[in-house]
Design a protein around this motif. Structure first.
Motif, mmCIF file in Angstrom:
data_model
loop_
_atom_site.group_PDB
_atom_site.id
_atom_site.type_symbol
_atom_site.label_atom_id
_atom_site.label_comp_id
_atom_site.label_asym_id
_atom_site.label_seq_id
_atom_site.Cartn_x
_atom_site.Cartn_y
_atom_site.Cartn_z
ATOM 1 N N ALA A 4 0.830 -1.207 0.000
ATOM 2 C CA ALA A 4 0.000 0.000 0.000
ATOM 3 C C ALA A 4 0.865 1.257 0.000
ATOM 4 N N ALA A 5 1.906 1.265 0.805
ATOM 5 C CA ALA A 5 2.803 2.427 0.866
ATOM 6 C C ALA A 5 3.499 2.650 -0.470
ATOM 7 N N MET A 6 3.966 1.577 -1.085
ATOM 8 C CA MET A 6 4.656 1.687 -2.366
ATOM 9 C C MET A 6 3.705 2.195 -3.451
ATOM 10 N N LEU A 7 2.491 1.645 -3.513
ATOM 11 C CA LEU A 7 1.529 2.073 -4.524
ATOM 12 C C LEU A 7 1.071 3.511 -4.283
ATOM 13 N N ALA A 8 0.906 3.886 -3.026
ATOM 14 C CA ALA A 8 0.527 5.270 -2.721
ATOM 15 C C ALA A 8 1.597 6.235 -3.217
ATOM 16 N N GLU A 9 2.839 5.886 -3.002
ATOM 17 C CA GLU A 9 3.934 6.737 -3.484
ATOM 18 C C GLU A 9 3.919 6.814 -5.014
ATOM 19 N N ALA A 10 3.650 5.701 -5.667
ATOM 20 C CA ALA A 10 3.617 5.677 -7.130
ATOM 21 C C ALA A 10 2.489 6.544 -7.690
#
Length: 116
Positions: A20-26
């Motif tokens: 979730a954190a990685m996708l939010a950053e993307a």
């Protein structure tokens, strides 16, 4: 070891926060999410929306695959929904919670989804 040498693996529950954190950053500067998710606390809203979708929809009714050796070290992820039906109660819960996370831009998100 480079990311090319890593083997994709199916995500487990413990992976959800990092994915979730990685996708939010993307998606932080993505025009769609800038338009459909309130600017106040935007990064936190995106992360919460991603986590909600991963935990309540994708993991139980679709698939989440990633590259990364541990739940805290995710390099890449893909989220797919299968054609399996999602129970109405789950859809209603996710919709209600998404509305709160979308904030003042919720109607934009609803209108955009209807349009597509």
């Amino acid at each position: 070891m480079s990311i090319r040498d890593e083997t994709p693996r199916k995500a487990v529950d413990a992976d959800a926060p990092a994915v979730a954190a990685m996708l939010a950053e993307a998606f932080e500067v993505y025009p769609w999410t800038r338009w459909t998710v309130d600017a106040a606390g935007h990064p936190a809203r995106l992360e919460a929306l991603q986590r909600l979708a991963i935990e309540r929809l994708a993991m139980p009714y679709g698939e989440v695959w990633l590259i990364g050796p541990t739940p805290n070290d995710v390099h890449s992820a893909a989220v797919w929904m299968s054609p399996a039906p999602v129970p109405a109660a789950v859809i209603e819960d996710v919709s209600r919670r998404s509305a709160v996370l979308d904030g003042t831009h919720h109607q934009r998100a609803v209108d955009a989804e209807r349009a597509i």
